[in-house]
Enzyme design. Sequence first.
Site, PDB file in Angstrom:
ATOM      1  N   LYS A  72       0.852  -1.202   0.000  1.00 57.14           N
ATOM      2  CA  LYS A  72       0.000   0.000   0.000  1.00 57.14           C
ATOM      3  C   LYS A  72       0.882   1.244   0.000  1.00 57.14           C
ATOM      4  O   LYS A  72       1.919   1.271   0.688  1.00 57.14           O
ATOM      5  CB  LYS A  72      -0.918  -0.027   1.235  1.00 57.14           C
ATOM      6  N   SER A 147      -9.818   2.094   2.831  1.00 59.78           N
ATOM      7  CA  SER A 147      -8.933   2.845   1.969  1.00 59.78           C
ATOM      8  C   SER A 147      -7.925   1.996   1.202  1.00 59.78           C
ATOM      9  O   SER A 147      -7.357   2.461   0.230  1.00 59.78           O
ATOM     10  CB  SER A 147      -8.178   3.888   2.789  1.00 59.78           C
ATOM     11  N   SER A 171     -10.076  -0.238   7.027  1.00 61.34           N
ATOM     12  CA  SER A 171      -9.467  -0.138   5.693  1.00 61.34           C
ATOM     13  C   SER A 171      -8.811  -1.388   5.148  1.00 61.34           C
ATOM     14  O   SER A 171      -8.426  -1.404   3.981  1.00 61.34           O
ATOM     15  CB  SER A 171      -8.448   0.989   5.671  1.00 61.34           C
TER      16      SER A 171
HETATM   17  N1  GLN Z   1     -13.103   4.627   6.222  1.00 58.47           N
HETATM   18  C1  GLN Z   1     -12.529   5.061   7.450  1.00 58.47           C
HETATM   19  C2  GLN Z   1     -12.062   6.487   7.313  1.00 58.47           C
HETATM   20  O1  GLN Z   1     -12.318   7.075   6.330  1.00 58.47           O
HETATM   21  C3  GLN Z   1     -11.409   4.145   7.859  1.00 58.47           C
HETATM   22  C4  GLN Z   1     -10.188   4.318   7.055  1.00 58.47           C
HETATM   23  C5  GLN Z   1      -9.062   3.446   7.483  1.00 58.47           C
HETATM   24  O2  GLN Z   1      -9.236   2.427   8.143  1.00 58.47           O
HETATM   25  N2  GLN Z   1      -7.865   3.898   7.151  1.00 58.47           N
HETATM   26  O3  GLN Z   1     -11.420   7.034   8.158  1.00 58.47           O
END
Ligand code: GLN
Length: 487
Positions: A72, A147, A171
């Site tokens: 990532k 994400s 995410s």
């Molecule tokens: N969707 C969540 C956010 O926007 C979690 C994102 C994540 O786990 N990095 O913060």
Amino acid sequence: MDIASLTLTEARDLIASKKISPAELLDALRARAEKLNPLLNAYNHPLWDDAAERAAKCDTSGPLGGLPIAIKDCIVVKNQPATAASKILEGFVSPYSATVIEKLEAAGAYCACRTNMDEFAMGSSTENSAHGPTRNPWDTERIPGGSSGGSAAAVAAGIALAALGSDTGGSIRQPAALCGCVGMKPTYGRVSRYGLIAFASSLDQIGPFTKTVRDNALLLTHLAGHDPRDNTSLRDSADDFAADLTCGVKGLRIGLPKEYFVDGMEPEVSAAIHAAVKHLAAEGAEIVEISLPHTHLAVDTYYVIAPAEASSNLARFDGVRYGRRCTDPRDVLDLYERTRGEGFGREVKRRILLGTYVLSSGYYDAYYLRAQKVRTLIRHDFTEAFTKCDVILTPTAPTVAFKLGEKTTDPLKMYLSDIFTIAVNLAGTCALSLPCGFSEKHGKPLPIGLQIIGRPMDERTVYRVAHHYEQTTPWHKKHPKLDFVTS
Ligand code: GLN
């Protein structure tokens, strides 16, 4: 060798028995990716030549000898770009590698390409990337989740054998669910965060994406372990996560939180989860009803704590040290304002504003401190629940993959995609998502994810339940049909 369905374990055996070389394995992935990635955009930095050089140098005698792992874009690798899918880090090349990268390399694996993500890991759909959205391999009109959407899509599409992601509120698990692969968010402190571009430091964890549970346990075994460079890293965090894989589920107590089976969930999702529970009961597990009474406060709590930490972590991107700098600043204030104004996307700015607000004097007690207290209540819920059961089962996400653009204008709707995953990060425990069925209502089959939550530091039992479920159901054998592009 069918590269689309090849698992990490199978690839390891092929390399160990010298049936293929690391270079041949990489070439097969590259040939497939060169056809698919222009459509999917799972890799925002497809560094194939760099990967080939790494493949030539890796130690094939290691336990992960010769295996390419996609990374990532928020985990730094020495001499590679690391942008966290943000314009503000344009041109930044990392001078060092994250601990997880050093560990993978020590086991004989190497980094192959960087995966797309929501900018600074803020989002649930990978649409907040400065490098354009990633598409879901099951239906390219739909999002892959986020994400870590690039990591999930790359594994599901068979252009990566495995990938690393990060999980702050869901995410890893949510994109794994929406793309039909296996994703683990380890216990907080299990995997070093050194070299992870920080979003919310008290919640962030790195974890693996794979096609199977066995692959996932294998990879985590080589990621976990105490790291003196991360002061939240836990001692005794190394383990052999595959040790209990084949122990079955007989006698295990599986908790079903009554608060997680709510109205508004897609009927196919709810049906698939109930069928999974029934299946595990038939396999010998004991099903118990439990309660996590503060669950309904998790999303609100998260959206105070995570932006607060983000606003502090992101202060370092000011045009002085990392990445992009605005042209011809008049003075230092102009440098900060224009660099940040031009470099950050809308969602990141929204989080910085939110975070700065809840930390400002006068509001600190009302929001930030209060959220920390609720976080403690949420953590206690889990402690209490785990006196009655060994693992907890929930859906990973309330819906299947939605259409691109469907939620981009309504941040609150987007935030609710993580309604089932966020509490786990607040509590600091571990959870995995794996496929448990498909919704057939949308023209194309869309994967549904089952979340298995474990006690802190008890990833082994999570893997045990997941592996048994996987091996006694057909879901992991199904792959997205992408032959319209590859043929
Ligand atoms: N969707 C969540 C956010 O926007 C979690 C994102 C994540 O786990 N990095 O913060």
